[in-house]
Write a protein that holds these residues in place. Sequence first.
Motif, PDB file in Angstrom:
ATOM      1  N   ASP A   1       3.367  -4.767   9.018  1.00 40.22           N
ATOM      2  CA  ASP A   1       4.360  -4.290   8.061  1.00 40.22           C
ATOM      3  C   ASP A   1       3.658  -3.375   7.063  1.00 40.22           C
ATOM      4  N   HIS A   2       4.417  -2.494   6.438  1.00 48.08           N
ATOM      5  CA  HIS A   2       3.788  -1.541   5.527  1.00 48.08           C
ATOM      6  C   HIS A   2       4.496  -1.453   4.180  1.00 48.08           C
ATOM      7  N   LEU A   3       3.769  -0.922   3.223  1.00 45.66           N
ATOM      8  CA  LEU A   3       4.285  -0.593   1.899  1.00 45.66           C
ATOM      9  C   LEU A   3       3.936   0.858   1.636  1.00 45.66           C
ATOM     10  N   SER A   4       4.880   1.615   1.107  1.00 46.39           N
ATOM     11  CA  SER A   4       4.606   3.011   0.789  1.00 46.39           C
ATOM     12  C   SER A   4       5.259   3.377  -0.529  1.00 46.39           C
ATOM     13  N   LEU A   5       4.645   4.347  -1.158  1.00 45.93           N
ATOM     14  CA  LEU A   5       5.060   4.783  -2.489  1.00 45.93           C
ATOM     15  C   LEU A   5       4.842   6.290  -2.561  1.00 45.93           C
ATOM     16  N   LEU A   6       5.812   7.013  -3.077  1.00 46.74           N
ATOM     17  CA  LEU A   6       5.652   8.443  -3.293  1.00 46.74           C
ATOM     18  C   LEU A   6       6.032   8.738  -4.732  1.00 46.74           C
ATOM     19  N   ALA A   7       5.127   9.362  -5.462  1.00 44.97           N
ATOM     20  CA  ALA A   7       5.382   9.749  -6.847  1.00 44.97           C
ATOM     21  C   ALA A   7       5.006  11.212  -6.995  1.00 44.97           C
ATOM     22  N   SER A   8       5.844  11.990  -7.677  1.00 45.77           N
ATOM     23  CA  SER A   8       5.544  13.413  -7.797  1.00 45.77           C
ATOM     24  C   SER A   8       5.851  13.953  -9.184  1.00 45.77           C
ATOM     25  N   LEU A   9       5.200  15.067  -9.464  1.00 48.00           N
ATOM     26  CA  LEU A   9       5.458  15.856 -10.667  1.00 48.00           C
ATOM     27  C   LEU A   9       5.934  17.218 -10.192  1.00 48.00           C
ATOM     28  N   ASP A  10       6.899  17.786 -10.873  1.00 48.54           N
ATOM     29  CA  ASP A  10       7.409  19.096 -10.485  1.00 48.54           C
ATOM     30  C   ASP A  10       7.235  20.062 -11.640  1.00 48.54           C
ATOM     31  N   GLY A  11       6.748  21.236 -11.341  1.00 49.72           N
ATOM     32  CA  GLY A  11       6.639  22.279 -12.357  1.00 49.72           C
ATOM     33  C   GLY A  11       5.541  22.075 -13.368  1.00 49.72           C
TER      34      GLY A  11
ATOM     35  N   GLU B   1      11.809  -4.767  -2.130  1.00 44.08           N
ATOM     36  CA  GLU B   1      11.689  -6.168  -1.730  1.00 44.08           C
ATOM     37  C   GLU B   1      12.422  -6.501  -0.437  1.00 44.08           C
ATOM     38  N   SER B   2      13.442  -5.737  -0.070  1.00 40.73           N
ATOM     39  CA  SER B   2      14.180  -6.016   1.171  1.00 40.73           C
ATOM     40  C   SER B   2      13.647  -5.201   2.349  1.00 40.73           C
ATOM     41  N   GLY B   3      12.657  -4.336   2.095  1.00 40.90           N
ATOM     42  CA  GLY B   3      12.130  -3.474   3.151  1.00 40.90           C
ATOM     43  C   GLY B   3      12.836  -2.135   3.193  1.00 40.90           C
ATOM     44  N   GLY B   4      13.838  -1.954   2.330  1.00 40.82           N
ATOM     45  CA  GLY B   4      14.532  -0.673   2.222  1.00 40.82           C
ATOM     46  C   GLY B   4      13.759   0.264   1.306  1.00 40.82           C
ATOM     47  N   THR B   5      14.390   1.362   0.956  1.00 40.48           N
ATOM     48  CA  THR B   5      13.750   2.359   0.100  1.00 40.48           C
ATOM     49  C   THR B   5      14.525   2.517  -1.195  1.00 40.48           C
ATOM     50  N   THR B   6      13.818   2.488  -2.309  1.00 45.98           N
ATOM     51  CA  THR B   6      14.399   2.763  -3.617  1.00 45.98           C
ATOM     52  C   THR B   6      13.922   4.146  -4.037  1.00 45.98           C
ATOM     53  N   THR B   7      14.858   4.985  -4.482  1.00 49.39           N
ATOM     54  CA  THR B   7      14.542   6.344  -4.909  1.00 49.39           C
ATOM     55  C   THR B   7      15.040   6.537  -6.343  1.00 49.39           C
ATOM     56  N   LEU B   8      14.168   7.065  -7.188  1.00 47.12           N
ATOM     57  CA  LEU B   8      14.486   7.271  -8.595  1.00 47.12           C
ATOM     58  C   LEU B   8      14.095   8.683  -9.019  1.00 47.12           C
ATOM     59  N   SER B   9      14.765   9.204 -10.032  1.00 49.69           N
ATOM     60  CA  SER B   9      14.448  10.521 -10.585  1.00 49.69           C
ATOM     61  C   SER B   9      14.134  10.395 -12.066  1.00 49.69           C
TER      62      SER B   9
ATOM     63  N   TYR C   1       6.468  -1.548 -11.040  1.00 46.15           N
ATOM     64  CA  TYR C   1       7.534  -2.256 -10.335  1.00 46.15           C
ATOM     65  C   TYR C   1       6.890  -3.443  -9.622  1.00 46.15           C
ATOM     66  N   ARG C   2       7.482  -4.650  -9.805  1.00 50.09           N
ATOM     67  CA  ARG C   2       6.945  -5.874  -9.203  1.00 50.09           C
ATOM     68  C   ARG C   2       8.067  -6.629  -8.492  1.00 50.09           C
ATOM     69  N   PHE C   3       7.704  -7.220  -7.362  1.00 49.18           N
ATOM     70  CA  PHE C   3       8.644  -8.056  -6.626  1.00 49.18           C
ATOM     71  C   PHE C   3       7.875  -8.859  -5.585  1.00 49.18           C
ATOM     72  N   LYS C   4       8.533  -9.873  -5.030  1.00 52.77           N
ATOM     73  CA  LYS C   4       7.955 -10.658  -3.941  1.00 52.77           C
ATOM     74  C   LYS C   4       8.616 -10.209  -2.646  1.00 52.77           C
ATOM     75  N   ARG C   5       7.791 -10.170  -1.596  1.00 57.16           N
ATOM     76  CA  ARG C   5       8.311  -9.771  -0.291  1.00 57.16           C
ATOM     77  C   ARG C   5       7.515 -10.481   0.794  1.00 57.16           C
ATOM     78  N   THR C   6       8.225 -11.030   1.781  1.00 57.50           N
ATOM     79  CA  THR C   6       7.581 -11.674   2.914  1.00 57.50           C
ATOM     80  C   THR C   6       7.300 -10.611   3.971  1.00 57.50           C
ATOM     81  N   MET C   7       5.998 -10.520   4.367  1.00 56.40           N
ATOM     82  CA  MET C   7       5.578  -9.520   5.346  1.00 56.40           C
ATOM     83  C   MET C   7       4.582 -10.148   6.309  1.00 56.40           C
TER      84      MET C   7
END
Length: 129
Positions: A81-91, A55-63, A71-77
């Motif tokens: 401006d862009h939105l990006s998301l990376l989700a992965s599976l390992d192994g 929501e602040s334009g920063g990056t949130t990283t989770l494991s 995940y939901r939030f409001k953001r002024t853009m």
Amino acid sequence: MKRLTYLLLSSLFLVTAAGCSKDDATPAGPREYQVEYRISSTTAPLSDYLSYDNESGGTTTLSNVPLPATYRFKRTMKQGDHLSLLASLDGGTAASEITAAILLDGREVKKETGRGADAQAVPVYVIGQ
């Protein structure tokens, strides 16, 4: 680290490309959006790595995120401006898959599915694209 670098480079490229085009039909002024990220998998109970623009334009990283996740939030853009998301599976296996989607104001604007042992889904959306 490799995933984060890929995400940042992809985002930078798309932001640069979007800044070069003109679309008079899309307002350039700031506007508040309801942002929603949806991550799911039919083959895995969790995502080993998740990173998204918050929501602040920063990056949130989770494991080790249990799936499905939202995940939901409001953001002024504004346009460009862009939105990006990376989700992965390992192994996983060759049949493993993970899907990630970006929604704005309840409308799906970008969706990707990654497949394979180290599946990754990396949707990126630029406002005004």
